[in-house]
Write a protein that holds these residues in place. Sequence first.
Motif, PDB file in Angstrom:
ATOM      1  N   UNK A 145       0.808  -1.209   0.000  1.00  0.00           N
ATOM      2  CA  UNK A 145       0.000   0.000   0.000  1.00  0.00           C
ATOM      3  C   UNK A 145       0.849   1.271   0.000  1.00  0.00           C
ATOM      4  N   UNK A 146       0.214   2.319  -0.466  1.00  0.00           N
ATOM      5  CA  UNK A 146       0.852   3.626  -0.585  1.00  0.00           C
ATOM      6  C   UNK A 146      -0.085   4.631   0.087  1.00  0.00           C
TER       7      UNK A 146
ATOM      8  N   UNK B 139       4.177  11.110   2.179  1.00  0.00           N
ATOM      9  CA  UNK B 139       3.963   9.930   1.350  1.00  0.00           C
ATOM     10  C   UNK B 139       4.675   8.746   2.026  1.00  0.00           C
ATOM     11  N   UNK B 140       3.960   7.652   2.212  1.00  0.00           N
ATOM     12  CA  UNK B 140       4.522   6.491   2.905  1.00  0.00           C
ATOM     13  C   UNK B 140       4.278   5.229   2.067  1.00  0.00           C
ATOM     14  N   UNK B 141       5.371   4.558   1.682  1.00  0.00           N
ATOM     15  CA  UNK B 141       5.280   3.345   0.884  1.00  0.00           C
ATOM     16  C   UNK B 141       5.575   2.125   1.750  1.00  0.00           C
ATOM     17  N   UNK B 142       4.695   1.140   1.633  1.00  0.00           N
ATOM     18  CA  UNK B 142       4.867  -0.122   2.352  1.00  0.00           C
ATOM     19  C   UNK B 142       4.810  -1.259   1.343  1.00  0.00           C
TER      20      UNK B 142
ATOM     21  N   UNK C  97       6.850   6.641  -9.476  1.00  0.00           N
ATOM     22  CA  UNK C  97       7.087   7.976  -8.949  1.00  0.00           C
ATOM     23  C   UNK C  97       8.397   8.050  -8.178  1.00  0.00           C
ATOM     24  N   UNK C  98       8.640   6.983  -7.353  1.00  0.00           N
ATOM     25  CA  UNK C  98       9.835   6.962  -6.531  1.00  0.00           C
ATOM     26  C   UNK C  98      10.856   5.947  -7.047  1.00  0.00           C
TER      27      UNK C  98
ATOM     28  N   UNK D  35       9.538   3.178   2.146  1.00  0.00           N
ATOM     29  CA  UNK D  35      10.167   4.460   2.434  1.00  0.00           C
ATOM     30  C   UNK D  35       9.121   5.555   2.501  1.00  0.00           C
ATOM     31  N   UNK D  36       9.611   6.776   2.474  1.00  0.00           N
ATOM     32  CA  UNK D  36       8.673   7.885   2.577  1.00  0.00           C
ATOM     33  C   UNK D  36       9.251   9.113   1.887  1.00  0.00           C
TER      34      UNK D  36
END
Length: 871
Positions: A555-556, A587-590, A596-597, A603-604
């Motif tokens: 999830x993002x 923004x928090x990536x799990x 985009x990143x 990360x975030x």
Amino acid sequence: MNNLSRKIFYSLILFFLVLSTKTYAQVGSYVSGTKYLIEDITVSGNASFNKQTIVTFSGLRKGQEVIIPGEKTSDAIKKLWASNLFSDVNLYVTKVDGKSIYLNIEVKELPSLDEVKITGVKKSKRDEIIKENKLTKGIKVTENLLTTTKNYLQNKYAKEGYIASKVYLNPVSVKDSTGKEKINLVVNIDKGKKVKISNIDFTGNESFKSSKLRKKMKNTKEKGFKNPLRIFKRSKFVKEKYEEDLAKIVEKYKENGYRDIKVEGSDPIFNEDKTISLKIDIKEGKKYYIGDIEFTGNTVYTDKYLKQKLGLFRGDVYNAILLEKQIADVTDPDANDITNLYQNNGYMFSSVVPVETGVRNDTIDFEIRISEGKLTRFKHITVTGNDKTNDHVVYRELRTKPGQIYSKQKIIRSLRELGQMGFFDAEQLVPNIKNPNPNEGTVDVEYSVVEKGSSQVELQGGYGGGGFIGTLGLSFNNFSIKNIFNKEAYHPLPMGDGQTLSLRASAAQTYQTYSLSFMEPWLGGKKPQQFSVSFSYSRYFRYDSGTRRVDKDQQFGIIGISLGLAKRLKVPDDYFTLSQSVSLQHYNLKNYQTSLFRNIKDGHANSLAYTVGLSRDSKGINPIYPERGSKFSLTGKFTFPYSLVNGVDYKNLENLEEYKLKNSHGNYVDENNNVVADFNDATADLSKVDQERYKWLEFYKVKFEGDWYTSLHKRLVLRTNVNFGFLGAYNDDRGIVPFERFSLGGSGLGGSGLQNIETVRMRGYPDNGSLSANDGGIIFNRFSLELRHPIAMKSQAASIYGLVFAEAGNSFNDYSEYDPFNMYRSAGAGIRIFMPAFGLLGIDFGHGFDALPGQSEKNGWETHFILGREF
């Protein structure tokens, strides 16, 4: 003598004859002018009404004192005739006994309408004719009803160009089952053919060619293509429009110095080919020039200033139309004329009258006579009709205050502010001028408002992205947060303080997004300082299109908050607003991979930005349908330039030691985890590189938008719109972020929640940024012309207007590619419907004249649905 007067006259004669025969025959003696008491009143005839009702309607009553003949008996006959219920009315004296008198009212009731048969028109038009002429069953059939119906229909078809139309009305008397007379009305309409104008001929015109004069006739055109405007106007003759066009010709001459101009238009001349000709005779007279202009009665303003304001000088061609507008332009309440000069500066009771004082050959001398009156001040300012909105919320928007010097301009401005609030029906705002007192120099103003629903509901649902998508939005635009815990204030919600509270939730299998915002337009209640706060939270889940499953472990998430403060300025004028806001997004990536990143899965990233804007909004009273004025805004959004102070070498970021891959022993390794002897052979840890690059987003963004509204004719409005924007980077080595870009194409609705991409409307092309790169462009420009005309603006249920448009624009991925003249083009038409409960709804049909990127054929037609767009 009309029919009613004639009937009353004959009835009175009959009444007097009865008095001289029947009465004397029964009583044997009669004293004229003697007072009698009515002993009894009887009713005879075929009336279906209750007899006592007829007596009551006559005004006569038992025990009443009357003189025979006299005013009261005469009035009784008049009242019964005026009811339009009877075809004959008589009043008899049946008996005289001493001072007592017995009367009989004899009436013949008018027949009622039973059936209406209409021939000569389409079936769909028959009900319309019956409704417009009130030919409902049971209505009394009078001569007046028949006459007005015939005249109405003949005028109706004459306005459509059927000037030779004929209408025949045939009332047929029938008896119903009770023996009462009824009327079956047959209406035979012979419209004939539309009569076109073959020729419009002028005589006597020496100063202007006939072709020039024909162009001034906007509504009366020759058939065929003799006039280029003929393609927009049908050739037909309408008397009222013909007279208006003749007046336009008079205006043209007066604008060019022909004060004595006379224009006489003939009645239609019927030709053998069933067309008509029009003959217009011009008597131009002499061309005049302006001589001496003197001002009298002016003490507030000097002659020199008033002459400059007038703008007409000795030797100029005498333009009567311009002179009238410079004195008092009745077509524009905000006109810069001499009358408004006084009216806007306290002299409500002033008058400005131009008078010709002398004519010397072709020169006219003028005297502008000014009566200034007493300096006037507002005494009482009141508002009526605001049942929901609290008084202080309304009064704080008014520009007229008790004790202030009177200003017509301030009254108009107050109406605009009330209309722009959005709580009242702008079409029904009325300023009532009350108790004007020229001796005291005071006046009261009452603003009459009609409240409309200000809260809106957004409810959408459908299937897409692997499942059901639902959206629920609530916007309370006249909220009262101070009463949120006051149970008695819920009707059904605490309202009236002019605040805005919005809640929105949208969910599907692949995402959830929630937002909450609050806005207070008068922070502290003393000054127009708008405070706003908003919060949003979104989660996006990985969707596998192959298995059609959603993995919620990937999830993002995005959390955003913003605070804003906008202040109305006084310089350059109080239409200007300075707005500032601070926004933070996290923004928090799990376990979520996104382009985009690039190389970050866990990360975030953060975006802390300051936005400042300067805007000026002088649009007209109605925010839904502005008819004049403009609105422009210049905004800049800036993050802190971290790369200029953090010492990171973004150009060589992948080669820096702290970003190289190491094994568990701290040795540098390659991408296969093999130890390398040379530091330069070590592979960069790309996740760390990108984490550093996007730890704090860095950019600046500038946008400009301008809207101009021009009233072309009556309520026909031209909207001119210009948009421009670009996104830049402080550090070229770090590059431009894939966020905050511009996506051109389609209706302009929506946008990417992941990237905060702004969608820019470009009708005639598909949605979702069809004219931009996948991640959007970094610079764009767009131009739009929109011609609007109202369809229904005074309805409480909805305001509707139609439009046609032409647009051109493009977006670019690099500044070196930018070419403001390289644009995609489109045109089309649409309709807008504003309903208080749901906001703005609409549909546009746009035709794209150019091919989409990567294609060779023009795009063609697109349909766009509009929901909640700007007005």
